[in-house]
Every structure is written in structure tokens, then in C-alpha cells.
Design an enzyme around this catalytic site. Structure first.
Site, mmCIF file in Angstrom:
data_model
loop_
_atom_site.group_PDB
_atom_site.id
_atom_site.type_symbol
_atom_site.label_atom_id
_atom_site.label_comp_id
_atom_site.label_asym_id
_atom_site.label_seq_id
_atom_site.Cartn_x
_atom_site.Cartn_y
_atom_site.Cartn_z
ATOM 1 C CG HIS A 97 -7.174 3.286 11.716
ATOM 2 N ND1 HIS A 97 -8.387 3.074 12.334
ATOM 3 C CD2 HIS A 97 -7.156 2.434 10.678
ATOM 4 C CE1 HIS A 97 -9.060 2.144 11.687
ATOM 5 N NE2 HIS A 97 -8.333 1.730 10.679
ATOM 6 C CG ASP A 136 -10.522 3.806 14.793
ATOM 7 O OD1 ASP A 136 -10.626 2.574 14.644
ATOM 8 O OD2 ASP A 136 -9.619 4.486 14.266
ATOM 9 C CG ASN A 169 -2.065 -1.055 0.981
ATOM 10 O OD1 ASN A 169 -2.151 -1.679 -0.079
ATOM 11 N ND2 ASN A 169 -2.899 -1.252 1.992
HETATM 12 N N1 LIG Z 1 -8.978 3.772 7.576
HETATM 13 C C1 LIG Z 1 -9.792 2.814 7.940
HETATM 14 O O1 LIG Z 1 -10.483 2.923 8.957
HETATM 15 C C2 LIG Z 1 -9.929 1.583 7.124
HETATM 16 C C3 LIG Z 1 -9.049 1.315 6.110
HETATM 17 N N2 LIG Z 1 -9.183 0.203 5.341
HETATM 18 C C4 LIG Z 1 -8.210 -0.003 4.269
HETATM 19 O O2 LIG Z 1 -8.761 0.409 3.029
HETATM 20 C C5 LIG Z 1 -8.061 -0.256 1.963
HETATM 21 C C6 LIG Z 1 -9.050 -0.825 0.943
HETATM 22 O O3 LIG Z 1 -9.826 -1.835 1.517
HETATM 23 P P1 LIG Z 1 -10.912 -2.632 0.637
HETATM 24 O O4 LIG Z 1 -11.742 -1.687 -0.150
HETATM 25 O O5 LIG Z 1 -11.572 -3.598 1.539
HETATM 26 O O6 LIG Z 1 -9.942 -3.433 -0.371
HETATM 27 P P2 LIG Z 1 -10.313 -4.042 -1.817
HETATM 28 O O7 LIG Z 1 -9.186 -4.916 -2.202
HETATM 29 O O8 LIG Z 1 -11.688 -4.592 -1.812
HETATM 30 O O9 LIG Z 1 -10.339 -2.747 -2.749
HETATM 31 C C7 LIG Z 1 -9.188 -2.000 -3.008
HETATM 32 C C8 LIG Z 1 -9.317 -1.405 -4.390
HETATM 33 O O10 LIG Z 1 -8.139 -0.639 -4.621
HETATM 34 C C9 LIG Z 1 -7.817 -0.823 -5.980
HETATM 35 N N3 LIG Z 1 -6.428 -0.484 -6.248
HETATM 36 C C10 LIG Z 1 -5.322 -1.199 -6.047
HETATM 37 N N4 LIG Z 1 -4.239 -0.520 -6.501
HETATM 38 C C11 LIG Z 1 -4.696 0.647 -6.962
HETATM 39 C C12 LIG Z 1 -4.073 1.783 -7.555
HETATM 40 N N5 LIG Z 1 -2.751 1.840 -7.751
HETATM 41 N N6 LIG Z 1 -4.861 2.804 -7.923
HETATM 42 C C13 LIG Z 1 -6.192 2.756 -7.730
HETATM 43 N N7 LIG Z 1 -6.834 1.725 -7.192
HETATM 44 C C14 LIG Z 1 -6.083 0.682 -6.810
HETATM 45 C C15 LIG Z 1 -8.126 -2.288 -6.274
HETATM 46 O O11 LIG Z 1 -8.246 -2.536 -7.651
HETATM 47 C C16 LIG Z 1 -9.426 -2.458 -5.511
HETATM 48 O O12 LIG Z 1 -10.536 -2.198 -6.320
HETATM 49 C C17 LIG Z 1 -7.188 -1.319 2.648
HETATM 50 O O13 LIG Z 1 -5.867 -0.860 2.727
HETATM 51 C C18 LIG Z 1 -7.803 -1.438 4.030
HETATM 52 O O14 LIG Z 1 -6.895 -1.905 4.979
HETATM 53 C C19 LIG Z 1 -10.205 -0.670 5.529
HETATM 54 C C20 LIG Z 1 -11.129 -0.439 6.534
HETATM 55 C C21 LIG Z 1 -11.032 0.662 7.434
HETATM 56 O O1 LIG Z 2 -8.812 -3.794 10.364
HETATM 57 C C1 LIG Z 2 -8.519 -3.561 9.172
HETATM 58 O O2 LIG Z 2 -7.584 -4.103 8.569
HETATM 59 C C2 LIG Z 2 -9.336 -2.541 8.457
HETATM 60 C C3 LIG Z 2 -9.463 -1.369 9.329
HETATM 61 O O3 LIG Z 2 -8.599 -0.517 9.379
HETATM 62 C C4 LIG Z 2 -10.601 -1.321 10.250
HETATM 63 O O4 LIG Z 2 -11.584 -2.061 10.085
HETATM 64 O O5 LIG Z 2 -10.527 -0.525 11.200
#
Ligand SMILES: NC(=O)C1=CN([C@@H]2O[C@H](COP(=O)(O)OP(=O)(O)OC[C@H]3O[C@@H](n4cnc5c(N)ncnc54)[C@H](O)[C@@H]3O)[C@@H](O)[C@H]2O)C=CC1
Ligand SMILES: O=C([O-])CC(=O)C(=O)O
Length: 350
Positions: A214, A187, A131
Site C-alpha cells: 500500500h 486501493d 506511527n
Molecule cells: N490504509 C489506508 O489505505 C489508509 C491509511 N491512512 C492512514 O490512516 C491514519 C489516520 O489517518 P486520519 O484519520 O486521516 O488521521 P487523523 O490525524 O485525522 O486521525 C488520527 C487519530 O489518531 C489518534 N491517535 C494518535 N495517537 C494515538 C494513539 N496513541 N492511540 C489512539 N489514537 C491515537 C489522533 O488523536 C487522531 O484522532 C494515517 O496514518 C493515514 O496515513 C489513511 C488513508 C488510507
Molecule cells: O495517501 C495517503 O497518505 C493515505 C492513504 O494511504 C491513501 O489514501 O491511500
């Protein structure tokens, strides 16, 4: 314009794609003229587990006039689908690196949920390897094409990706600390829900500040500052603190390899993005928690309540009075945060 011409323009996107251009853009150019007033928002990673419901909810947001959906896969399908919703925002899709600049040009808010999610047994830091590079590339695009946009960074590990973004912007000479916000809203959403359960209240009536960062122990709910004022037994405090800190892991385990929180995250992301847009519009008293450049502790970044205004996070609030349990938690949080922040900074500076 003649009816036949009008129909030809409206159905241009259904014809075989023109390799020189973006058929989706042609489709939109004719619709954009009727667009409602509001802000221009881009979602990077819009075809993902978070991206899709986030795109749907942003299309429903009356503060959005133009919605750009960018991903390296499936952006045309998601765009076609979302664009049929009869709400005001005009939707445009962008697929792959060659279309990143077009996706970003003119944007006022950029929401970034691009990147890989956790599987059981992983920490958020295990996502750094993949990432970090994704966030770097996307932020280079932001610096070039919409340097004044507010950025809501969701991609994990947020404790490191926000410092990465800051270094990218510094290198490009576009860094404005007020405009870079790590999204920790989930959160707060979880804390409000779990605290409301314990108190027997409606979660909408509960406000729990969550500070720090986070990931794990860096997520520090300030249960002594819950509104409405209330008190917890030591057992309740321990249970709530741990449940809020482990909320992400709870979902990762329940999904058993199929990813991490997506629906609650999309809800939280829209709650936060809406607050940013209300701030941009000039609304008074818009306050939410976010992971931002900060002087609240000795660390360069820290999550606390911030006041959102026309230029982003215009005021970063102090922690307020902490009890002994929270003071101990703060020390633990700072130790881990310092390492994660440094890891992000040195990824760009190395
Ligand atoms: N800040 C927070 O509270 C949270 C953060 N996250 C994070 O959010 C991120 C995404 O999670 P999900 O949507 O579940 O994953 P996912 O794998 O379902 O979706 C990620 C998307 O990003 C795209 N992607 C990958 N490389 C890319 C690039 N260079 N440019 C544009 N798009 C690109 C993929 O094609 C995919 O469609 C993860 O890193 C996860 O850990 C998840 C939940 C909470
Ligand atoms: O737990 C994870 O990997 C995704 C995330 O950041 C959350 O749900 O808070």
C-alpha cells in the site's frame, strides 16, 4: 425498577464525571442489556478523520453488537454523538492510555486508524517515525487484552506497520498470522471506480484485484484479471495503473495540507471490516484483498486476495497469470516492499 431510578441510571452520564470511574461506562452499562446479538468491535483512533465516519458506519452495521471507540483526544464527544443513533450496537467511549485495556478487553475485531496522516510532499514512509510507535503501543494492548481478535491495520505506512504488529505479537507469544490484516481495500475501491469510468460501467459491477502493498509502486493493480473480462490499450493500462498507485497522493494534494483520504477510507474500511465479520460468522466465499503474512512471493508479507473465515484469513490466493507489464511491476513492487518490511521488523527487533 421504579421510574425515578430508571431515569437516574439513564442520565448518569450527564452528571459531573466521577474521577474514579468512567462516566460513559456507567451510561452504557444500563443500555447494554438491550444490545443486539453480534460482534464486539473496537476502533483505535476513533476521533480522527477516518475514525469518526468509520465509527458512524460501524454503528450502522447490523453485525456489530458492541462498539468501543478509543482515542487519545475527543473520544467522549464522538461517543456521545454516535451513541444517539437508533441502531443496535451499544457504543462505549475510552479516552487516553489508562483506558486502552478497558477498550480492548473482550473485543473480536480491532480496527486501527490511529496515527498521523500525510501532507503534500510527504511519502507514506515519512509517517513511520511517529506511527510506528503508536502502532507498537496499541498492538501491545491487543496482545494483552484481546489476543484472539482479528486486527485490521489502517495506520500508514501499512507496508511497515503490519510487520511491526506481527513482531509485537510474536514477542508476546500471541501471533496468529491469519488474524493480522493490513487494509488495502481503498486501493481496490479506487481501482474499481477508475476502471469502471474507463469501461463505462457501474463500479459495483467491476472487480479489480490489487496486489503487493500500500504505497506507490507497491500498489499493483492486475488489470489483466478484471471482472467482467475486458482489455485495455497500453495507454489505458499506463493511465489506470498510475492513477490507482497515486490515488492517495491525488487526495493529499487536493486537501492541500488538511490531511489525506478519510471518507473514502472509512467506506473502504467498513467494506473490509464487514467482510471480516461475515467471515467470522461463518459465511462461505468471502474474498477480499489484504496485506497479510504470505508465501505467494519470497517476501514474508504481500497483498493478494484472501478468503476470510471464522479464524481470519484462512486462505491466501496465488497471483494468477500476469502479463508482461504486470510481471515488470511485480519486480519493482517487491524491491520496495522488501525494504519497508525489513524497516518494520527491525523497529521491534533492534
Ligand atoms: N490504509 C489506508 O489505505 C489508509 C491509511 N491512512 C492512514 O490512516 C491514519 C489516520 O489517518 P486520519 O484519520 O486521516 O488521521 P487523523 O490525524 O485525522 O486521525 C488520527 C487519530 O489518531 C489518534 N491517535 C494518535 N495517537 C494515538 C494513539 N496513541 N492511540 C489512539 N489514537 C491515537 C489522533 O488523536 C487522531 O484522532 C494515517 O496514518 C493515514 O496515513 C489513511 C488513508 C488510507
Ligand atoms: O495517501 C495517503 O497518505 C493515505 C492513504 O494511504 C491513501 O489514501 O491511500
Amino acid at each position: 425498577m421504579e421510574a425515578r431510578q430508571r431515569i437516574a441510571r439513564l442520565t448518569a452520564h450527564l452528571n459531573p464525571p466521577n474521577p474514579q470511574g468512567n462516566p460513559m461506562l456507567e451510561q452504557i452499562n444500563c443500555r447494554a442489556k438491550g444490545g443486539s446479538p453480534g460482534f464486539k468491535v473496537a476502533i483505535l483512533g476513533a476521533a480522527g478523520g477516518i475514525g469518526q465516519p468509520l465509527a458512524m458506519l460501524m454503528k450502522m452495521n447490523p453485525l456489530v453488537s458492541v462498539l468501543h471507540l478509543y482515542d487519545v483526544v475527543n473520544a467522549p464527544g464522538v461517543t456521545a454523538d454516535i451513541s444517539h443513533m437508533d441502531t443496535g450496537a451499544v457504543v462505549r467511549g475510552f479516552l487516553g492510555a489508562p483506558q486502552l485495556e478497558a477498550a480492548l478487553t473482550g473485543m473480536e475485531l480491532v480496527i486501527i486508524p490511529a496515527g498521523v496522516p500525510r501532507k503534500p510532499g510527504m511519502t507514506r514512509d515519512d509517517l513511520f517515525k511517529i506511527n510506528a510507535g503508536i502502532v507498537k503501543t496499541l498492538c501491545e494492548g491487543v496482545a494483552k487484552c484481546c489476543p484472539n481478535a482479528i486486527v485490521n491495520l489502517i495506520s500508514n505506512p501499512v507496508n511497515s506497520t503490519v510487520p511491526i504488529a506481527a513482531e509485537v505479537f510474536k514477542k508476546a507469544g500471541t501471533y496468529d498470522p491469519k488474524k493480522l490484516l493490513g487494509v488495502t481495500m481503498l486501493d481496490v475501491v479506487r481501482a474499481n471506480t477508475f476502471v469502471a469510468e474507463v469501461l463505462g460501467l457501474d463500479p459495483r459491477d467491476v472487480d479489480v484485484p490489487v496486489v503487493g502493498g500500500h504505497a506507490g509502486v507497491t500498489i499493483l493493480p492486475l488489470l489483466s484479471q478484471v471482472k467482467p473480462p475486458c482489455s485495455f490499450t497500453p495507454e489505458e493500462t499506463e493511465y489506470l495503473t498510475k492513477r490507482i498507485q497515486d490515488g492517495g497522493t491525488e487526495v493529499v494534494q487536493a486537501k492541500a495540507g488538511a490531511g489525506s483520504a478519510t471518507l473514502s477510507m472509512a467506506y473502504a474500511a467498513v467494506k473490509f471490516a464487514d467482510a471480516c465479520l461475515r467471515g467470522l460468522r461463518g459465511d462461505a466465499g468471502v474474498v477480499e484483498c489484504a496485506f497479510v503474512a504470505s508465501q505467494v512471493t519470497e517476501l514474508p508479507f504481500f497483498a493478494t486476495k484472501v478468503r476470510l473465515g471464522r479464524t481470519g484469513a484462512e486462505e491466501v490466493y496465488q497471483l494468477g497469470p500476469l502479463n508482461e507489464y504486470e510481471r515488470a511491476g511485480l519486480e519493482e513492487a517487491k524491491q520496495e516492499l522488501a525494504v519497508s518490511i525489513e524497516k518494520g521488523v527491525s523497529f521491534i527487533k533492534k
